[in-house]
Write a protein that holds these residues in place. Structure first.
Motif, PDB file in Angstrom:
ATOM      1  N   LEU A  79       2.992   4.286  19.605  1.00 11.52           N
ATOM      2  CA  LEU A  79       2.642   5.090  20.772  1.00 11.52           C
ATOM      3  C   LEU A  79       1.725   6.261  20.463  1.00 11.52           C
ATOM      4  O   LEU A  79       1.149   6.843  21.385  1.00 11.52           O
ATOM      5  CB  LEU A  79       3.916   5.596  21.460  1.00 11.52           C
ATOM      6  CG  LEU A  79       4.916   4.505  21.879  1.00 11.52           C
ATOM      7  CD1 LEU A  79       6.147   5.139  22.503  1.00 11.52           C
ATOM      8  CD2 LEU A  79       4.271   3.504  22.827  1.00 11.52           C
ATOM      9  N   SER A  80       1.601   6.646  19.191  1.00  9.70           N
ATOM     10  CA  SER A  80       0.690   7.741  18.830  1.00  9.70           C
ATOM     11  C   SER A  80       0.043   7.442  17.481  1.00  9.70           C
ATOM     12  O   SER A  80       0.596   6.704  16.668  1.00  9.70           O
ATOM     13  CB  SER A  80       1.431   9.086  18.779  1.00  9.70           C
ATOM     14  OG  SER A  80       2.375   9.122  17.722  1.00  9.70           O
ATOM     15  N   ASP A  81      -1.140   7.982  17.299  1.00  5.97           N
ATOM     16  CA  ASP A  81      -1.865   7.797  16.035  1.00  5.97           C
ATOM     17  C   ASP A  81      -1.230   8.619  14.922  1.00  5.97           C
ATOM     18  O   ASP A  81      -0.588   9.647  15.175  1.00  5.97           O
ATOM     19  CB  ASP A  81      -3.321   8.245  16.174  1.00  5.97           C
ATOM     20  CG  ASP A  81      -4.125   7.394  17.142  1.00  5.97           C
ATOM     21  OD1 ASP A  81      -3.711   6.263  17.436  1.00  5.97           O
ATOM     22  OD2 ASP A  81      -5.179   7.869  17.588  1.00  5.97           O
ATOM     23  N   GLY A  82      -1.443   8.180  13.697  1.00  6.59           N
ATOM     24  CA  GLY A  82      -0.959   8.938  12.544  1.00  6.59           C
ATOM     25  C   GLY A  82      -1.055   8.118  11.279  1.00  6.59           C
ATOM     26  O   GLY A  82      -1.654   7.043  11.252  1.00  6.59           O
ATOM     27  N   ARG A  83      -0.453   8.643  10.229  1.00  2.96           N
ATOM     28  CA  ARG A  83      -0.426   7.958   8.931  1.00  2.96           C
ATOM     29  C   ARG A  83       0.999   7.969   8.406  1.00  2.96           C
ATOM     30  O   ARG A  83       1.718   8.945   8.579  1.00  2.96           O
ATOM     31  CB  ARG A  83      -1.344   8.671   7.918  1.00  2.96           C
ATOM     32  CG  ARG A  83      -2.800   8.557   8.263  1.00  2.96           C
ATOM     33  CD  ARG A  83      -3.683   9.025   7.123  1.00  2.96           C
ATOM     34  NE  ARG A  83      -3.811   8.052   6.061  1.00  2.96           N
ATOM     35  CZ  ARG A  83      -4.571   6.956   6.113  1.00  2.96           C
ATOM     36  NH1 ARG A  83      -5.246   6.695   7.198  1.00  2.96           N
ATOM     37  NH2 ARG A  83      -4.655   6.131   5.096  1.00  2.96           N
ATOM     38  N   TRP A  84       1.347   6.891   7.741  1.00  4.68           N
ATOM     39  CA  TRP A  84       2.622   6.819   7.044  1.00  4.68           C
ATOM     40  C   TRP A  84       2.354   6.740   5.561  1.00  4.68           C
ATOM     41  O   TRP A  84       1.413   6.082   5.111  1.00  4.68           O
ATOM     42  CB  TRP A  84       3.411   5.584   7.437  1.00  4.68           C
ATOM     43  CG  TRP A  84       4.027   5.645   8.788  1.00  4.68           C
ATOM     44  CD1 TRP A  84       4.475   6.745   9.440  1.00  4.68           C
ATOM     45  CD2 TRP A  84       4.260   4.545   9.661  1.00  4.68           C
ATOM     46  NE1 TRP A  84       4.986   6.391  10.662  1.00  4.68           N
ATOM     47  CE2 TRP A  84       4.866   5.048  10.819  1.00  4.68           C
ATOM     48  CE3 TRP A  84       4.018   3.178   9.566  1.00  4.68           C
ATOM     49  CZ2 TRP A  84       5.238   4.232  11.887  1.00  4.68           C
ATOM     50  CZ3 TRP A  84       4.385   2.365  10.617  1.00  4.68           C
ATOM     51  CH2 TRP A  84       4.996   2.891  11.764  1.00  4.68           C
ATOM     52  N   VAL A 142       0.850  -1.187   0.000  1.00  6.39           N
ATOM     53  CA  VAL A 142       0.000   0.000   0.000  1.00  6.39           C
ATOM     54  C   VAL A 142       0.887   1.238   0.000  1.00  6.39           C
ATOM     55  O   VAL A 142       2.047   1.183   0.400  1.00  6.39           O
ATOM     56  CB  VAL A 142      -0.967   0.007   1.213  1.00  6.39           C
ATOM     57  CG1 VAL A 142      -1.935  -1.173   1.152  1.00  6.39           C
ATOM     58  CG2 VAL A 142      -0.214  -0.007   2.534  1.00  6.39           C
ATOM     59  N   SER A 143       0.344   2.349  -0.459  1.00 10.45           N
ATOM     60  CA  SER A 143       1.144   3.573  -0.500  1.00 10.45           C
ATOM     61  C   SER A 143       1.047   4.368   0.794  1.00 10.45           C
ATOM     62  O   SER A 143       1.906   5.199   1.074  1.00 10.45           O
ATOM     63  CB  SER A 143       0.726   4.443  -1.680  1.00 10.45           C
ATOM     64  OG  SER A 143      -0.637   4.783  -1.572  1.00 10.45           O
ATOM     65  N   GLU A 144       0.014   4.087   1.598  1.00  8.68           N
ATOM     66  CA  GLU A 144      -0.096   4.726   2.907  1.00  8.68           C
ATOM     67  C   GLU A 144      -0.868   3.817   3.841  1.00  8.68           C
ATOM     68  O   GLU A 144      -1.561   2.908   3.406  1.00  8.68           O
ATOM     69  CB  GLU A 144      -0.748   6.100   2.817  1.00  8.68           C
ATOM     70  CG  GLU A 144      -2.171   6.115   2.324  1.00  8.68           C
ATOM     71  CD  GLU A 144      -2.717   7.528   2.237  1.00  8.68           C
ATOM     72  OE1 GLU A 144      -3.506   7.895   3.121  1.00  8.68           O
ATOM     73  OE2 GLU A 144      -2.328   8.240   1.306  1.00  8.68           O
ATOM     74  N   ILE A 145      -0.700   4.068   5.148  1.00 10.07           N
ATOM     75  CA  ILE A 145      -1.320   3.199   6.158  1.00 10.07           C
ATOM     76  C   ILE A 145      -1.648   4.029   7.396  1.00 10.07           C
ATOM     77  O   ILE A 145      -0.938   4.972   7.719  1.00 10.07           O
ATOM     78  CB  ILE A 145      -0.383   2.018   6.513  1.00 10.07           C
ATOM     79  CG1 ILE A 145      -1.087   0.934   7.311  1.00 10.07           C
ATOM     80  CG2 ILE A 145       0.855   2.493   7.241  1.00 10.07           C
ATOM     81  CD1 ILE A 145      -1.998   0.080   6.504  1.00 10.07           C
ATOM     82  N   GLU A 146      -2.727   3.646   8.075  1.00 11.31           N
ATOM     83  CA  GLU A 146      -3.107   4.290   9.340  1.00 11.31           C
ATOM     84  C   GLU A 146      -2.448   3.542  10.492  1.00 11.31           C
ATOM     85  O   GLU A 146      -2.573   2.321  10.614  1.00 11.31           O
ATOM     86  CB  GLU A 146      -4.619   4.270   9.513  1.00 11.31           C
ATOM     87  CG  GLU A 146      -5.073   4.926  10.798  1.00 11.31           C
ATOM     88  CD  GLU A 146      -6.574   4.849  11.031  1.00 11.31           C
ATOM     89  OE1 GLU A 146      -7.020   5.390  12.055  1.00 11.31           O
ATOM     90  OE2 GLU A 146      -7.294   4.245  10.212  1.00 11.31           O
TER      91      GLU A 146
END
Length: 154
Positions: free
Chosen positions: A144-149, A31-35
């Motif tokens: 440890l924290s939410d975000g997107r890569w 995938v190109s990005e992930i949550e």
């Protein structure tokens, strides 16, 4: 700075927990990005909500190690997906992050331990891979924290 070359997820396990059984047939999907979800893992991956405070919510493998094992063991491996790690990095010695807190694209992580190679590596990668990968198998982390890569543009 840590670069993200590939992001892989899978809905099921092929090797983990399959001792004495044949390898599973669960494909990896790039995938190109992930949550990233704190304390839970990567949304859509097999380890998402695996168990509370799991130390392998996300796994990393270095593209530099991928290139070295191909060269040194004369293996024909078209993709680092064969290692079944989530994030293929570039530009960092992952072993230095064990026991450390760090940030990747704004997401805080804790490096918990080496993603140790197991006997399946000789079958999935090639003869001698398990031994060669000792100390270079990648990194397991807690989120440890939410975000997107997002995969780095190339």
């Amino acid at each position: 700075m840590i670069g993200i070359r590939h992001i892989f997820i899978s809905s099921g396990h092929n090797f983990f927990g399959r001792h004495g059984q044949p390898a599973g047939g669960n494909a990896l999907m790039e995938v190109s990005e992930i949550e990233c979800v704190a304390g839970r893992g990567l949304r859509g991956d097999r380890f998402f909500d695996y168990k509370p405070d799991y130390k392998g919510q996300v796994t990393f493998f270095a593209v530099e190690v991928f290139k070295a094992i191909r060269r040194e063991l004369s293996l024909v491996l078209p993709s680092p997906a064969v290692f079944r790690r989530n994030i293929i990095t570039e530009g960092v010695d992952l072993a230095t992050l064990i026991g450390q807190r760090f940030f990747l694209q704004g997401v805080e992580l804790e490096g918990t331990e080496e993603c140790r190679p197991c006997y399946w590596m000789d079958q999935a990668v090639g003869p001698g891979a398990e031994a060669w990968l000792r100390g270079r198998g990648g990194l397991r982390c807690r989120i440890l924290s939410d975000g997107r890569w997002c995969k780095d543009a190339r």
